[in-house]
Design a protein around this motif. Sequence first.
Motif, short mmCIF file in Angstrom:
data_model
loop_
_atom_site.label_atom_id
_atom_site.label_comp_id
_atom_site.label_asym_id
_atom_site.label_seq_id
_atom_site.Cartn_x
_atom_site.Cartn_y
_atom_site.Cartn_z
N GLN A 175 0.84 -1.19 0.00
CA GLN A 175 0.00 0.00 0.00
C GLN A 175 0.88 1.25 0.00
N ALA A 218 -3.98 8.39 8.05
CA ALA A 218 -3.42 7.09 8.42
C ALA A 218 -4.31 6.37 9.43
N MET A 223 -3.50 2.53 9.25
CA MET A 223 -2.10 2.37 8.84
C MET A 223 -1.21 2.86 9.98
N PHE A 228 4.17 2.02 7.88
CA PHE A 228 3.95 2.33 6.47
C PHE A 228 4.98 3.32 5.93
#
Length: 279
Positions: A175, A218, A223, A228
Amino acid sequence: MIKVKQLQKKTKKTSAIAHYKDLSIQFSLDGFSFCISNSENKAPLLFTKYAFPASITSPELLLEEIIRIFNTDKDLQQDFSSVFAIHQNNLATLVPNKLFDRNNLAPYLKYTVKTLKTDFITYDLHNIIAANTVYIPYVNINNYLFQNFGEFEYKHHSTVLIDKLLSYSQENSEQQFFVHVSPNDIDVVVCKEGKLIFYNSFSYSSKEDFIYYILFTAEQLQMDPNNFQLTFIGDIEKESELYIITYTYVRNIHFMNPIDNFFADSDDFSNHSNFILIA
């Protein structure tokens, strides 16, 4: 009214010569940029950026500034095979095809943008995803460009940004969290394997605003900032307070590494700085 001498102009060019040239321009209330490229192989020949000393307060004043630039910059005073204009503003929204009615555009903007009955609203069809960008272009600037060049194509900057990033990331199984930085706004694009997960734009006036919108996005996408990878594009450098505060909360940060290294040997531009016009 802004004086020409107050503008900050930076240019990068090559020694290559082309008989047929394309012009791509991008304008916002914060600045004006243009790229001249070879019509045959699309290689960039020249890039120029004008940064306004302060945000211009209206489309009318922006047009005055653009006219002044066109009247003084000889690189713009030549014939071009094609002209492509990019409108950069926050007067836009993304609408999936399933919910889209091209004959009734105004309702898509009414909850996020203050519109007038006289506003001209249009849309861009995305190349990769089944969605459309509905937006209000700077009609006065479009009229000026038509007077100068005749027929030309134009799109909203978010359309170009999203489609380029989706194409750029389509082979990546992880991602991707992209943040495109402008002087007063950011675009956040999250995608995976060429599919759009999230897009939104946010206006900021402080570094605290800036990091808030990144962390908020996020959090909404679940995330973890410790895991990330965040990729910066646009007007941001490693020494800036925006980068420093982001690195306080997000551990994995790097800058876009575009396919075209036109700015690789430039003292004025970073390689990641103008992804929308040159990539």
